[in-house]
Design a protein around this motif. Structure first.
Motif, PDB file in Angstrom:
ATOM      1  N   SER A 124       0.829  -1.207   0.000  1.00  0.00           N
ATOM      2  CA  SER A 124       0.000   0.000   0.000  1.00  0.00           C
ATOM      3  C   SER A 124       0.866   1.262   0.000  1.00  0.00           C
ATOM      4  CB  SER A 124      -0.931   0.001   1.215  1.00  0.00           C
ATOM      5  OG  SER A 124      -1.727   1.152   1.213  1.00  0.00           O
ATOM      6  N   ALA A 163     -10.483  -0.196  -1.265  1.00  0.00           N
ATOM      7  CA  ALA A 163      -9.447  -1.181  -1.561  1.00  0.00           C
ATOM      8  C   ALA A 163      -9.904  -1.985  -2.774  1.00  0.00           C
ATOM      9  CB  ALA A 163      -9.231  -2.082  -0.349  1.00  0.00           C
ATOM     10  N   PRO A 164      -9.013  -2.355  -3.627  1.00  0.00           N
ATOM     11  CA  PRO A 164      -7.557  -2.367  -3.506  1.00  0.00           C
ATOM     12  C   PRO A 164      -6.872  -1.195  -4.206  1.00  0.00           C
ATOM     13  CG  PRO A 164      -8.171  -3.733  -5.358  1.00  0.00           C
ATOM     14  CD  PRO A 164      -9.449  -3.162  -4.789  1.00  0.00           C
TER      15      PRO A 164
END
Length: 171
Positions: A124, A163-164
């Motif tokens: 991330s 997300a993602p």
């Protein structure tokens, strides 16, 4: 609309489409969103693009800055009325050669910061750093290039996405 402020509007469309169709859909969505945002007739708005130059949004005789980004399942666009704009979106994923990628494209400081991240947070953090760099380069009118020590001067804003995905706006 995903974000608005400082004469900047960000919109997105979520759909798994072939890239050419995604490009057409986000361009149509940009014209519609700009018409609503600026209270203009959609027929007076168009997207102008020339290979090698940032796209522009033509608004009833004047131009606005425009930037697009696509990743599988999501297309984003940013419009700026007051200057250059850049946007980038990326799907968070584990990249095995992340350190060399970060060092070569994001610089040694970011590579070291990523090395200090816990393994679970690194994908991330890498995606956020990557989108920040690419959005800033787009804002400066530059193509993606290896790290040269220069950081384009622009404001940046991480966009809240599910997300993602992660994305950054630069203006």
């Amino acid at each position: 609309m995903l974000w608005s402020g400082d004469g900047v509007l960000v919109i997105g469309i979520a759909a798994v489409l072939p890239r050419a169709e995604a490009r057409l859909r986000i361009r149509a969505a940009v014209c519609e969103a700009a018409a609503q945002w600026l209270k203009l007739n959609v027929e007076t708005i168009s997207v102008a693009s020339t290979p090698g130059a940032p796209p522009r949004l033509l608004l009833a005789g004047r131009a606005a800055s425009l930037s697009f980004s696509h990743d599988e399942g999501l297309s984003l666009a940013a419009i700026s009325l007051h200057g250059p704009v850049g946007i980038d979106v990326m799907r968070v994923q584990d990249i095995s050669d992340w350190f060399h990628l970060a060092r070569d494209y994001l610089g040694p400081l970011v590579a070291e910061e990523l090395a200090a991240c816990p393994d679970a947070q690194r994908p991330s953090a890498l995606a956020q750093a990557w989108t920040a760099r690419e959005a800033a380069l787009k804002c400066a009118g530059l193509q993606l290039m290896e790290w040269d020590g220069a950081a384009p001067a622009c404001r940046s804003h991480a966009l809240p996405l599910p997300a993602p995905y992660v994305a950054t706006l630069a203006y």
